[in-house]
Design a protein around this motif. Structure first.
Motif, PDB file in Angstrom:
ATOM      1  N   THR A   6       2.954 -28.415  88.355  1.00  0.00           N
ATOM      2  CA  THR A   6       2.991 -29.948  89.352  1.00  0.00           C
ATOM      3  C   THR A   6       1.083 -29.228  89.339  1.00  0.00           C
ATOM      4  OG1 THR A   6       3.627 -28.636  91.227  1.00  0.00           O
ATOM      5  CG2 THR A   6       5.146 -30.618  89.884  1.00  0.00           C
TER       6      THR A   6
ATOM      7  N   VAL B 141       4.630 -32.067  84.155  1.00  0.00           N
ATOM      8  CA  VAL B 141       4.587 -33.126  85.086  1.00  0.00           C
ATOM      9  C   VAL B 141       3.381 -34.054  86.404  1.00  0.00           C
ATOM     10  CG1 VAL B 141       6.301 -33.795  86.639  1.00  0.00           C
ATOM     11  CG2 VAL B 141       6.808 -32.809  85.082  1.00  0.00           C
ATOM     12  N   ALA B 142       2.704 -32.571  86.904  1.00  0.00           N
ATOM     13  CA  ALA B 142       1.109 -33.263  87.567  1.00  0.00           C
ATOM     14  C   ALA B 142       0.491 -32.037  87.054  1.00  0.00           C
ATOM     15  CB  ALA B 142       1.792 -33.696  88.765  1.00  0.00           C
TER      16      ALA B 142
ATOM     17  N   GLU C 196       5.133 -41.271  94.693  1.00  0.00           N
ATOM     18  CA  GLU C 196       4.622 -41.166  93.014  1.00  0.00           C
ATOM     19  C   GLU C 196       4.880 -40.328  92.116  1.00  0.00           C
ATOM     20  OE1 GLU C 196       3.732 -44.138  95.816  1.00  0.00           O
ATOM     21  OE2 GLU C 196       2.883 -42.640  95.624  1.00  0.00           O
ATOM     22  N   VAL C 197       4.780 -39.415  92.558  1.00  0.00           N
ATOM     23  CA  VAL C 197       5.279 -37.947  91.693  1.00  0.00           C
ATOM     24  C   VAL C 197       6.543 -37.421  92.042  1.00  0.00           C
ATOM     25  CG1 VAL C 197       4.421 -35.485  91.057  1.00  0.00           C
ATOM     26  CG2 VAL C 197       2.457 -37.284  91.422  1.00  0.00           C
TER      27      VAL C 197
ATOM     28  N   LYS D 209       8.636 -39.717  89.934  1.00  0.00           N
ATOM     29  CA  LYS D 209       8.827 -38.838  88.404  1.00  0.00           C
ATOM     30  C   LYS D 209       9.846 -38.000  88.230  1.00  0.00           C
ATOM     31  CE  LYS D 209       4.903 -37.544  84.723  1.00  0.00           C
ATOM     32  NZ  LYS D 209       3.218 -38.052  84.595  1.00  0.00           N
ATOM     33  N   LEU D 210       8.832 -36.569  88.855  1.00  0.00           N
ATOM     34  CA  LEU D 210       9.694 -35.516  88.801  1.00  0.00           C
ATOM     35  C   LEU D 210      11.041 -35.354  88.732  1.00  0.00           C
ATOM     36  CD1 LEU D 210       9.146 -32.021  88.409  1.00  0.00           C
ATOM     37  CD2 LEU D 210       9.174 -32.220  91.203  1.00  0.00           C
TER      38      LEU D 210
ATOM     39  N   LYS E  65      13.436 -37.836  88.453  1.00  0.00           N
ATOM     40  CA  LYS E  65      13.626 -38.170  87.040  1.00  0.00           C
ATOM     41  C   LYS E  65      14.177 -37.345  85.825  1.00  0.00           C
ATOM     42  CE  LYS E  65      12.625 -43.076  88.732  1.00  0.00           C
ATOM     43  NZ  LYS E  65      11.950 -44.449  88.402  1.00  0.00           N
ATOM     44  N   ARG E  66      12.180 -36.293  85.114  1.00  0.00           N
ATOM     45  CA  ARG E  66      12.804 -35.540  84.920  1.00  0.00           C
ATOM     46  C   ARG E  66      13.612 -34.545  84.486  1.00  0.00           C
ATOM     47  NH1 ARG E  66      12.583 -35.347  79.455  1.00  0.00           N
ATOM     48  NH2 ARG E  66      11.803 -33.134  78.638  1.00  0.00           N
TER      49      ARG E  66
ATOM     50  N   ASP F  68      11.213 -47.263  91.763  1.00  0.00           N
ATOM     51  CA  ASP F  68      10.097 -47.203  91.213  1.00  0.00           C
ATOM     52  C   ASP F  68       8.927 -46.682  92.956  1.00  0.00           C
ATOM     53  OD1 ASP F  68       9.939 -49.523  93.011  1.00  0.00           O
ATOM     54  OD2 ASP F  68       9.131 -50.632  90.493  1.00  0.00           O
ATOM     55  N   LYS F  69       9.785 -46.883  94.274  1.00  0.00           N
ATOM     56  CA  LYS F  69       8.640 -47.027  94.756  1.00  0.00           C
ATOM     57  C   LYS F  69      10.137 -46.307  96.256  1.00  0.00           C
ATOM     58  CE  LYS F  69       7.989 -50.987  96.860  1.00  0.00           C
ATOM     59  NZ  LYS F  69       7.899 -52.811  97.344  1.00  0.00           N
TER      60      LYS F  69
END
Length: 354
Positions: free
Chosen positions: A34, A79-80, A90-91, A94-95, A97-98, A237-238
């Motif tokens: 990240t 990832v970032a 948001e990151v 995303k992180l 979920k991955r 998603d948020k």
């Protein structure tokens, strides 16, 4: 008994294969990068302040520590690429979920996340609440950029990969590992602006140490984590807006009112002492509750329990206390709690559970 030629050749090939095969299979560890200081570069080898964070990609970091190949079958994903003071919800989503996607795979034994140290404890605690696996997840960073003399990133990364691939780390929750020390995500905090031993667990202490290329655990965190939590981010998603208001002498309600006007669904006060509420702030707390904003009393002190019905009548005012969570971590738990309920009694249960 004599071997026939074909059987003799087959037996010879099998024996040769056994000799050339490794004594044991290495664990499969995925490094999710990240950014942060661990991926940072400075103008000179003595630049340890004023460097640029998040410059190196994950492949460069892996290449810089060839010894990783001795402890794990490693691959990386970016990832970032940010300094961690710029971390966002948001990151995080995303992180998380991955991480869950990867840990669901049979060919992944553990995850290492490289991260800036400024918010490493927050990312680690968020993952501690939403990862849905008992497999090891280790968050790692460094206090010196990769170009510095005695950069701590390479050894920290090596130790983190070793830890993530170990059987000892299974079921321990998300871990933070720097400076040869292992800490629990829920309990660890950054305690010094610049020294390599900055990460500490006030009151409770480390979980253990990395030594002789293996982890040595001496205790465990008792709070529920990872696969045992009730939180699920797979369809989110948020996250709800939750803000932190800092307590100090002569404070007023301006900041709290502004946060609520901006849409905050929850407020964490990093109060003085045992999460005390100033007399002039109590009307703001009451107004917030009338608007449905969940209010959590935390402390700016840095250690200890915030006692329910101690410095405020929490039952009467319908408030939540953070237990031992600092304000930044209380914010994370409150955000996730608000995806499930607005009931303060249920949210208080979560603070005593996680």
């Amino acid at each position: 008994m004599m071997f026939k030629p074909k059987k003799l050749l087959a037996a010879t090939a099998l024996f040769a294969g056994l000799l050339s095969a490794p004594a044991f299979a290495l664990p499969h560890v995925v490094i999710l990068a990240t950014g942060g200081t661990i991926a940072g570069t400075g103008a000179t080898s003595t630049t340890t302040i004023g460097y640029t964070a998040a410059k190196l990609g994950v492949d460069k970091m892996i290449e810089s520590v060839p010894e990783l190949k001795q402890v794990a079958d490693v691959r990386g994903e970016q990832v970032a690429q940010i300094a961690s003071e710029s971390m966002t919800n948001e990151v995080w989503l995303k992180l998380a979920k991955r991480v869950n996607q990867l840990l669901a795979q049979k060919d992944v034994d553990g995850i290492v996340i490289t991260h800036g140290t400024d918010t490493i404890e927050e990312t680690a605690y968020f993952l501690n609440l939403v990862v849905k696996s008992k497999k090891p997840v280790v968050v790692v960073g460094s206090m010196r950029p990769a170009t510095a003399i005695s950069a701590d990133g390479p050894i920290n990364l090596y130790n983190a990969v070793t830890l993530a691939g170990s059987k000892e780390a299974i079921g321990k929750g998300v871990l933070v590992s720097l400076n040869d020390q292992i800490n629990a995500a829920r309990e660890v905090t950054k305690s010094n602006t610049s020294t390599a031993d900055t990460f500490r667990t006030p009151d409770l202490g480390f979980l253990g140490y990395m030594q002789d290329n293996k982890p040595h655990f001496y205790r465990m965190s008792t709070r529920k984590n990872t696969a045992d939590t009730e939180f699920d981010v797979s369809k989110l998603d948020k996250l709800p807006r939750v803000d932190v208001v800092y307590g100090y002498a002569n404070m007023d309600r301006v900041a709290m009112d502004a946060d609520i006007a901006a849409g905050a669904k929850g407020i964490v006060q990093a109060g003085v002492g045992d999460g005390s509420i100033a007399a002039q702030m109590m009307p703001a707390f009451r107004d917030a509750r009338k608007q449905g904003v969940v209010m959590v009393r935390s402390s700016r002190v840095g250690s200890g329990i915030v006692a329910r019905n101690g410095e405020a009548n929490d039952d009467k005012e319908d408030l939540v206390v953070s237990d031992t969570l600092n304000a930044q971590k209380a914010r994370i738990l409150l955000m996730l709690a608000l995806t499930k309920t607005n009931d303060t009694k249920d949210i208080q249960r979560m603070f005593y559970t996680y």
